[in-house]
Design a protein around this motif. Structure first.
Motif, PDB file in Angstrom:
ATOM      1  N   GLY A 189       0.848  -1.183   0.000  1.00  0.00           N
ATOM      2  CA  GLY A 189       0.000   0.000   0.000  1.00  0.00           C
ATOM      3  C   GLY A 189       0.886   1.236   0.000  1.00  0.00           C
ATOM      4  N   VAL A 190       0.404   2.308  -0.590  1.00  0.00           N
ATOM      5  CA  VAL A 190       1.185   3.530  -0.707  1.00  0.00           C
ATOM      6  C   VAL A 190       0.364   4.721  -0.231  1.00  0.00           C
ATOM      7  N   VAL A 191       0.963   5.536   0.643  1.00  0.00           N
ATOM      8  CA  VAL A 191       0.386   6.819   1.034  1.00  0.00           C
ATOM      9  C   VAL A 191       1.240   7.897   0.375  1.00  0.00           C
ATOM     10  N   PHE A 192       0.609   8.720  -0.466  1.00  0.00           N
ATOM     11  CA  PHE A 192       1.328   9.681  -1.301  1.00  0.00           C
ATOM     12  C   PHE A 192       0.846  11.087  -0.968  1.00  0.00           C
ATOM     13  N   ILE A 193       1.776  11.930  -0.470  1.00  0.00           N
ATOM     14  CA  ILE A 193       1.452  13.317  -0.136  1.00  0.00           C
ATOM     15  C   ILE A 193       2.166  14.224  -1.130  1.00  0.00           C
ATOM     16  N   SER A 194       1.397  15.077  -1.801  1.00  0.00           N
ATOM     17  CA  SER A 194       1.981  15.950  -2.807  1.00  0.00           C
ATOM     18  C   SER A 194       1.092  17.170  -2.999  1.00  0.00           C
ATOM     19  N   HIS A 195       1.731  18.303  -3.375  1.00  0.00           N
ATOM     20  CA  HIS A 195       0.981  19.490  -3.767  1.00  0.00           C
ATOM     21  C   HIS A 195       0.806  19.557  -5.279  1.00  0.00           C
ATOM     22  N   ARG A 196       1.432  18.656  -6.002  1.00  0.00           N
ATOM     23  CA  ARG A 196       1.330  18.650  -7.454  1.00  0.00           C
ATOM     24  C   ARG A 196       0.073  17.868  -7.837  1.00  0.00           C
ATOM     25  N   LEU A 197      -0.989  18.586  -8.089  1.00  0.00           N
ATOM     26  CA  LEU A 197      -2.290  17.939  -8.213  1.00  0.00           C
ATOM     27  C   LEU A 197      -2.400  17.067  -9.459  1.00  0.00           C
ATOM     28  N   ASP A 198      -1.729  17.423 -10.551  1.00  0.00           N
ATOM     29  CA  ASP A 198      -1.808  16.552 -11.721  1.00  0.00           C
ATOM     30  C   ASP A 198      -1.067  15.240 -11.486  1.00  0.00           C
ATOM     31  N   GLU A 199      -0.040  15.257 -10.605  1.00  0.00           N
ATOM     32  CA  GLU A 199       0.618  14.012 -10.225  1.00  0.00           C
ATOM     33  C   GLU A 199      -0.345  13.122  -9.447  1.00  0.00           C
ATOM     34  N   VAL A 200      -1.119  13.733  -8.563  1.00  0.00           N
ATOM     35  CA  VAL A 200      -2.115  12.984  -7.791  1.00  0.00           C
ATOM     36  C   VAL A 200      -3.127  12.341  -8.723  1.00  0.00           C
ATOM     37  N   LEU A 201      -3.625  13.106  -9.694  1.00  0.00           N
ATOM     38  CA  LEU A 201      -4.615  12.579 -10.630  1.00  0.00           C
ATOM     39  C   LEU A 201      -4.032  11.443 -11.474  1.00  0.00           C
ATOM     40  N   GLU A 202      -2.734  11.528 -11.755  1.00  0.00           N
ATOM     41  CA  GLU A 202      -2.095  10.491 -12.574  1.00  0.00           C
ATOM     42  C   GLU A 202      -1.823   9.218 -11.786  1.00  0.00           C
ATOM     43  N   LEU A 203      -1.442   9.356 -10.513  1.00  0.00           N
ATOM     44  CA  LEU A 203      -0.902   8.217  -9.770  1.00  0.00           C
ATOM     45  C   LEU A 203      -1.884   7.578  -8.795  1.00  0.00           C
ATOM     46  N   ALA A 204      -2.685   8.383  -8.102  1.00  0.00           N
ATOM     47  CA  ALA A 204      -3.450   7.874  -6.963  1.00  0.00           C
ATOM     48  C   ALA A 204      -4.748   7.182  -7.388  1.00  0.00           C
ATOM     49  N   ASP A 205      -5.153   6.221  -6.576  1.00  0.00           N
ATOM     50  CA  ASP A 205      -6.455   5.559  -6.758  1.00  0.00           C
ATOM     51  C   ASP A 205      -7.550   6.279  -5.977  1.00  0.00           C
ATOM     52  N   ARG A 206      -7.154   6.869  -4.852  1.00  0.00           N
ATOM     53  CA  ARG A 206      -8.133   7.509  -3.968  1.00  0.00           C
ATOM     54  C   ARG A 206      -7.495   8.731  -3.325  1.00  0.00           C
ATOM     55  N   VAL A 207      -8.327   9.725  -3.008  1.00  0.00           N
ATOM     56  CA  VAL A 207      -7.850  10.978  -2.423  1.00  0.00           C
ATOM     57  C   VAL A 207      -8.528  11.194  -1.079  1.00  0.00           C
ATOM     58  N   VAL A 208      -7.727  11.510  -0.052  1.00  0.00           N
ATOM     59  CA  VAL A 208      -8.230  11.900   1.266  1.00  0.00           C
ATOM     60  C   VAL A 208      -7.780  13.333   1.507  1.00  0.00           C
ATOM     61  N   VAL A 209      -8.719  14.226   1.778  1.00  0.00           N
ATOM     62  CA  VAL A 209      -8.411  15.643   1.950  1.00  0.00           C
ATOM     63  C   VAL A 209      -8.533  16.034   3.419  1.00  0.00           C
ATOM     64  N   LEU A 210      -7.469  16.655   3.946  1.00  0.00           N
ATOM     65  CA  LEU A 210      -7.467  17.177   5.316  1.00  0.00           C
ATOM     66  C   LEU A 210      -7.617  18.686   5.303  1.00  0.00           C
ATOM     67  N   ARG A 211      -8.368  19.189   6.271  1.00  0.00           N
ATOM     68  CA  ARG A 211      -8.456  20.633   6.473  1.00  0.00           C
ATOM     69  C   ARG A 211      -8.581  20.881   7.967  1.00  0.00           C
ATOM     70  N   ASP A 212      -7.663  21.702   8.502  1.00  0.00           N
ATOM     71  CA  ASP A 212      -7.641  22.004   9.940  1.00  0.00           C
ATOM     72  C   ASP A 212      -7.600  20.735  10.788  1.00  0.00           C
ATOM     73  N   GLY A 213      -6.816  19.750  10.314  1.00  0.00           N
ATOM     74  CA  GLY A 213      -6.607  18.536  11.092  1.00  0.00           C
ATOM     75  C   GLY A 213      -7.709  17.501  10.998  1.00  0.00           C
ATOM     76  N   ARG A 214      -8.709  17.727  10.143  1.00  0.00           N
ATOM     77  CA  ARG A 214      -9.826  16.783  10.014  1.00  0.00           C
ATOM     78  C   ARG A 214      -9.962  16.302   8.574  1.00  0.00           C
ATOM     79  N   VAL A 215     -10.512  15.099   8.401  1.00  0.00           N
ATOM     80  CA  VAL A 215     -10.826  14.595   7.067  1.00  0.00           C
ATOM     81  C   VAL A 215     -12.116  15.259   6.601  1.00  0.00           C
ATOM     82  N   VAL A 216     -12.042  16.003   5.490  1.00  0.00           N
ATOM     83  CA  VAL A 216     -13.226  16.705   4.975  1.00  0.00           C
ATOM     84  C   VAL A 216     -13.739  16.092   3.684  1.00  0.00           C
TER      85      VAL A 216
END
Length: 515
Positions: free
Chosen positions: A201-228
């Motif tokens: 399994g891979v956890v991938f953290i990046s600010h390059r959003l097109d990389e995320v769209l290319e590589l990731a199967d699923r996206v988890v978004v955090l805001r102010d320490g919570r999953v939103v």
């Protein structure tokens, strides 16, 4: 995936409280075999804190439950829980004075090895084989502190994947592509895909959003320490992810050309050194000139060479007609030049100092009283004013730099130089590794400096950033200026074509990928 197998990593209700700050607040997520999960969010949203809790740098608040391969624990010191977790942190965790061979061996214990001689030749071949999987080009016998940022990243990746004895591991990558470009990113992605296809399994953290769209199967978004938000990548696009991260629309920076520029503030005549060869430039007050170029073009060496942080073997550099002594950053500062380096942690801030100390460090003279005593009240007043100007969070002058998010650290780096009101501002990858919100704030500060009459030289691998901010862009190739693109012709496709030397190429070309 959830129906096919049990998760390799399950986090339930993870919280982490620092004095005056709730960095994580009940975060839960799962990672399954063969899955790449992207964790996204603003700088300060809790992403890096999540990684550091998993790695044992921080201890989670009571009540947090973590399962790795079904083994439960609270990540205090339980090897049963941490076994199977492998990390690549933002700061890479490499020992600069050690070679690649020695860094790969750190923390590795081999039974019976204590009494056996070190097989240096075998270890060297092993290290060369590992880095070759990611494009090679790394001398494994030199200290990693002398390697480029891209090469250091490759070493960290090789170390994280070294010695896997079973496939059901979890690889956690925190901004692994921040110092990589083009083909290097694709090499890393192929390695990640191979790891996932083997059952990890891979956890991938990046600010390059097109990389995320290319590589990731699923996206988890955090805001102010919570999953939103948590969604499959196939259901998302760039703009939707930006809205999820920010909780609102992010306005595009719109820059128009300046009709009347001031006199030249920076004159460069035929400088050479490292990968730069006979480079010349005239930068005027209120002008933003961009510098583009692929890895090895000389773009990475230009700003530090002008500032004196890297050796200059020839040529002349002048600020307001005053010639600068080569290789002397202090002289550059005294004549009104400021420099924001690409690697802020190693060269841009003193992480053991607090916000106040970093902000006032470049220019202390106006804060001195008679006999050299520091005027603490004046120092506090200036620090608080700049904290408000750059929107620092938290707005605490005594906060240690190492506890700030990457975006907030970069605001301090930029603020400490803007405070001296420079005539020339050299920017090297100024928004590398920061989120879209922090990027917009940094761009506003750069434009404000330009409005005040500062000449800005912006060296960046982000074509979108260059198009958004610059009046013109110089394209470097093999250390020389291969072309200049004026504002009216400035597009991302044009820059990519010129960087690659694709004369006459047409059709849509993607961005550099940095967000």
């Amino acid at each position: 995936m959830a129906d096919a197998a049990a998760p390799l990593l399950r986090i339930k209700g993870m919280s982490k409280t620092f004095p005056g700050l709730k960095a994580l607040d009940g975060v839960s997520l799962e990672v399954y075999p063969g899955e790449v999960v992207a964790v996204l969010g603003h700088n300060g949203s809790g992403k890096s804190t999540l990684v550091k809790v998993l790695a044992g740098v921080h201890q989670a608040d009571p009540g947090t439950v973590v399962e790795v391969r079904g083994a439960k624990g609270e990540l205090v010191a339980g090897p049963a829980v941490r076994d199977g977790l492998h990390f690549i942190h933002q700061d890479l965790g490499l020992a600069d004075i050690l070679t690649t061979v020695e860094n790969l061996g750190l923390g590795t214990w081999v039974p019976g090895r204590a009494l056996a001689p070190v097989r240096s030749a075998a270890e060297r071949r092993h290290a060369q084989h590992l880095v070759a999987r990611f494009g090679g080009g790394v001398d494994v016998t030199v200290p990693v502190g002398k390697l480029t940022p891209a090469q250091r990243t490759i070493v960290a990746i090789a170390r994280a994947l070294d010695g896997w004895t079973r496939p059901d591991n979890v690889l956690v990558l925190d901004e692994p592509t921040a110092a990589l470009h083009g083909d290097e990113v694709q090499v890393l992605f192929e390695a990640i895909r191979r790891v996932a296809s083997s059952g990890a399994g891979v956890v991938f953290i990046s600010h390059r959003l097109d990389e995320v769209l290319e590589l990731a199967d699923r996206v988890v978004v955090l805001r102010d320490g919570r999953v939103v938000a948590e969604q499959a990548t196939s259901r998302l696009d760039h703009d939707t992810i930006v809205r999820l991260i920010a909780g609102r629309e992010i306005a595009e920076t719109v820059v128009t050309s300046v009709d009347e520029l001031g006199d030249p503030v920076l004159t460069v005549a035929g400088i050479s050194g490292a990968e730069i060869s006979d480079f010349s430039l005239s930068l005027r007050a209120g002008e933003i000139v961009g510098v583009a170029g692929i890895l090895g073009s000389g773009r990475e060496q230009l700003a530090p060479m002008l500032f004196g942080a890297q050796h200059r073997s020839g040529g002349r550099v002048e600020v307001d007609g005053n010639e600068l002594i080569p290789d002397d950053p202090r002289a550059a500062i005294e004549h009104g030049m400021a420099y924001v380096p690409a690697d802020r942690r190693r060269s841009g801030v003193v992480t053991e100092m607090n916000v106040r100390e970093n902000l006032t460090l470049p220019l202390m003279r106006p804060l001195r009283r008679r006999f050299g005593r520091l005027d603490r009240q004046a120092e506090q007043a200036q620090t608080r004013a700049w904290i408000q100007t750059v929107g620092l969070r938290p707005p605490d002058p005594e906060q240690p730099l190492k506890l700030l998010s990457g975006g907030n650290q970069q605001k301090v780096v930029l603020a400490k130089w803007l405070r001296i009101r420079p005539r020339v501002l050299l920017l090297d990858e100024p928004t590398q590794g920061v989120d879209v919100g922090a990027q917009a704030a940094l761009h506003e500060l750069i434009l404000a400096a330009r409005h005040d009459g500062t000449g800005v030289l912006l060296c960046s691998s982000d074509t979108k950033e260059l198009v958004s901010l610059c009046d013109r862009v110089l394209v470097l190739k093999e250390g020389r200026t291969a072309g200049e693109v004026p504002r009216e012709s400035l597009t991302e496709a044009r820059l990519v074509r010129d960087e690659l030397g694709l004369q006459g190429a047409t059709g849509p070309i993607g961005t550099s990928g940095r967000e």
